[in-house]
Scaffold this active site. Structure first.
Site, mmCIF file in Angstrom:
data_model
loop_
_atom_site.group_PDB
_atom_site.id
_atom_site.type_symbol
_atom_site.label_atom_id
_atom_site.label_comp_id
_atom_site.label_asym_id
_atom_site.label_seq_id
_atom_site.Cartn_x
_atom_site.Cartn_y
_atom_site.Cartn_z
ATOM 1 C CE LYS A 1 34.656 40.379 169.971
ATOM 2 N NZ LYS A 1 35.971 40.837 170.445
ATOM 3 N NE ARG B 1 37.529 35.538 166.658
ATOM 4 C CZ ARG B 1 37.033 35.771 167.870
ATOM 5 N NH1 ARG B 1 35.769 35.523 168.136
ATOM 6 N NH2 ARG B 1 37.796 36.252 168.805
ATOM 7 N NE ARG C 1 39.213 39.200 179.104
ATOM 8 C CZ ARG C 1 38.832 38.957 177.863
ATOM 9 N NH1 ARG C 1 37.639 39.353 177.463
ATOM 10 N NH2 ARG C 1 39.633 38.375 177.010
ATOM 11 N NE ARG D 1 39.435 34.685 177.427
ATOM 12 C CZ ARG D 1 38.695 35.270 176.482
ATOM 13 N NH1 ARG D 1 37.536 35.818 176.793
ATOM 14 N NH2 ARG D 1 39.095 35.328 175.228
ATOM 15 N NE ARG E 1 42.707 36.520 172.268
ATOM 16 C CZ ARG E 1 42.210 37.067 173.382
ATOM 17 N NH1 ARG E 1 42.982 37.219 174.454
ATOM 18 N NH2 ARG E 1 40.963 37.446 173.428
HETATM 19 P P1 AP5 Z 1 35.369 42.232 176.918
HETATM 20 O O1 AP5 Z 1 33.961 42.733 176.859
HETATM 21 O O2 AP5 Z 1 35.620 40.953 177.647
HETATM 22 O O3 AP5 Z 1 35.995 42.211 175.443
HETATM 23 P P2 AP5 Z 1 35.720 41.247 174.228
HETATM 24 O O4 AP5 Z 1 35.672 42.100 173.008
HETATM 25 O O5 AP5 Z 1 34.536 40.358 174.489
HETATM 26 O O6 AP5 Z 1 37.088 40.441 174.255
HETATM 27 P P3 AP5 Z 1 37.423 38.914 174.114
HETATM 28 O O7 AP5 Z 1 38.874 38.786 174.429
HETATM 29 O O8 AP5 Z 1 36.491 38.036 174.898
HETATM 30 O O9 AP5 Z 1 37.153 38.713 172.601
HETATM 31 P P4 AP5 Z 1 37.769 37.708 171.674
HETATM 32 O O10 AP5 Z 1 36.997 38.014 170.445
HETATM 33 O O11 AP5 Z 1 39.224 37.686 171.499
HETATM 34 O O12 AP5 Z 1 37.507 36.325 172.466
HETATM 35 P P5 AP5 Z 1 36.450 35.173 172.228
HETATM 36 O O13 AP5 Z 1 36.070 34.664 173.544
HETATM 37 O O14 AP5 Z 1 35.398 35.569 171.253
HETATM 38 O O15 AP5 Z 1 36.258 43.391 177.562
HETATM 39 C C1 AP5 Z 1 37.648 43.208 177.813
HETATM 40 C C2 AP5 Z 1 38.052 43.956 179.098
HETATM 41 O O16 AP5 Z 1 37.847 45.347 178.892
HETATM 42 C C3 AP5 Z 1 37.208 43.578 180.335
HETATM 43 O O17 AP5 Z 1 38.057 43.541 181.454
HETATM 44 C C4 AP5 Z 1 36.174 44.701 180.447
HETATM 45 O O18 AP5 Z 1 35.808 44.938 181.796
HETATM 46 C C5 AP5 Z 1 36.941 45.886 179.868
HETATM 47 N N1 AP5 Z 1 36.048 46.813 179.124
HETATM 48 C C6 AP5 Z 1 35.082 46.486 178.239
HETATM 49 N N2 AP5 Z 1 34.488 47.592 177.747
HETATM 50 C C7 AP5 Z 1 35.102 48.651 178.356
HETATM 51 C C8 AP5 Z 1 34.944 50.078 178.257
HETATM 52 N N3 AP5 Z 1 34.033 50.636 177.432
HETATM 53 N N4 AP5 Z 1 35.762 50.843 179.003
HETATM 54 C C9 AP5 Z 1 36.692 50.291 179.838
HETATM 55 N N5 AP5 Z 1 36.893 48.960 179.983
HETATM 56 C C10 AP5 Z 1 36.105 48.152 179.240
HETATM 57 O O19 AP5 Z 1 37.360 34.083 171.460
HETATM 58 C C11 AP5 Z 1 38.392 33.381 172.112
HETATM 59 C C12 AP5 Z 1 38.987 32.357 171.160
HETATM 60 O O20 AP5 Z 1 37.955 31.421 170.715
HETATM 61 C C13 AP5 Z 1 39.573 32.902 169.848
HETATM 62 O O21 AP5 Z 1 40.907 33.365 170.029
HETATM 63 C C14 AP5 Z 1 39.488 31.659 168.965
HETATM 64 O O22 AP5 Z 1 40.524 30.728 169.281
HETATM 65 C C15 AP5 Z 1 38.160 31.034 169.361
HETATM 66 N N6 AP5 Z 1 37.029 31.522 168.569
HETATM 67 C C16 AP5 Z 1 35.963 32.225 169.026
HETATM 68 N N7 AP5 Z 1 35.116 32.505 168.036
HETATM 69 C C17 AP5 Z 1 35.643 31.976 166.897
HETATM 70 C C18 AP5 Z 1 35.231 31.957 165.539
HETATM 71 N N8 AP5 Z 1 34.101 32.564 165.135
HETATM 72 N N9 AP5 Z 1 36.029 31.337 164.635
HETATM 73 C C19 AP5 Z 1 37.158 30.714 165.023
HETATM 74 N N10 AP5 Z 1 37.612 30.714 166.306
HETATM 75 C C20 AP5 Z 1 36.856 31.344 167.241
#
Ligand code: AP5
Length: 213
Positions: free
Chosen positions: A13, A88, A127, A160, A171
């Site tokens: 994402k 979410r 990552r 992270r 998660r």
């Molecule tokens: P990446 O693009 O970083 O993946 P992502 O989907 O953004 O993953 P996240 O772990 O950041 O998402 P998340 O939803 O768990 O975390 P968030 O920060 O929102 O890609 C991952 C890896 O894969 C990278 O190394 C990249 O290079 C590689 N990659 C990407 N695409 C690729 C491809 N096509 N091919 C090969 N490799 C690829 O949330 C963190 C925390 O915040 C949550 O756990 C929660 O505690 C809190 N939080 C956030 N939002 C909310 C909410 N709305 N409500 C409540 N709590 C929340």
């Protein structure tokens, strides 16, 4: 244009959001980045949410929903936005829908990333992120030019805390129980666009662009 990126941790994402903001000229709103900024800067909100992120649990809806609307009402969201990590839960989706109605606005599409769990685990384990500028890398598939150092700003990369394997499994469970129900929620409303998130990054971007066009 108002888009939601929906998918499990590691689905890509954040990677796609960075590219799509350029294509569509709209801002990326990442709730995860907002929370991490507040933790790093030790704000009142940061203190409240720190444990939730460290344990891979969702921040309570009450804290998240108001924070997002405060952000979406800023001037730079006037042309639209790309929501990365929100909504979410069904409660967050309903709050988004109610707020949009109040403002006489609507969502254009919800992009749903399909990626099998074993791929997600490999991606998150490899990552590495820059704590200074936020750039994201992968030790195998997208390494920096110099191992462990950010290409953009030269800062030492980190893993992270919530990318440690024990937290990642939690998660994924939270995603299955609280977030995956949004797939049917948005499908029923005719907004869901499925993408194959296992393809190379540029192909995924192209698939999303075509679907939106
Ligand atoms: P990446 O693009 O970083 O993946 P992502 O989907 O953004 O993953 P996240 O772990 O950041 O998402 P998340 O939803 O768990 O975390 P968030 O920060 O929102 O890609 C991952 C890896 O894969 C990278 O190394 C990249 O290079 C590689 N990659 C990407 N695409 C690729 C491809 N096509 N091919 C090969 N490799 C690829 O949330 C963190 C925390 O915040 C949550 O756990 C929660 O505690 C809190 N939080 C956030 N939002 C909310 C909410 N709305 N409500 C409540 N709590 C929340």
């Amino acid at each position: 244009m108002r888009l939601v990126l929906l998918g499990p941790p590691g689905a890509g994402k954040g990677t796609q959001a960075a590219k799509l903001t350029e294509c569509f000229g709209i801002v990326q709103i990442s709730t995860g980045d907002i929370f991490r900024w507040n933790i790093k800067n030790e704000t009142e909100l940061g203190v409240k949410v720190k444990e939730f992120l460290a344990e891979g649990k969702l921040v309570p809806d009450e804290l998240t929903i108001d924070l997002v609307w405060d952000r979406l009402d800023k001037d730079d969201c006037g042309e639209g936005y790309l929501l990365d990590g929100f909504p979410r839960t069904i409660k967050q989706a309903e709050a988004l829908s109610d707020g949009l109605k109040e403002r006489d606005q609507e969502l254009n599409a919800v992009i749903n990333f399909n990626v099998p769990e074993e791929v997600l685990i490999r991606r998150l384990a490899g990552r590495r992120v820059c704590p200074e500028c936020g750039a994201s890398y992968h030790v195998d598939t997208h390494p920096p030019k110099v191992a462990g150092v950010c290409d953009r700003c030269g800062t030492a990369l980190i893993q992270r805390d919530d990318d440690k394997e024990s937290v990642v499994r939690g998660r994924l469970e939270v995603y299955r129980s609280s977030t995956a129900p949004l797939i049917d929620y948005y499908r029923e409303r005719g907004l869901l666009v499925d993408v194959d998130g296992t393809k190379p990054v540029d192909e995924v971007t192209e698939d999303i662009r075509k679907a939106i066009d």
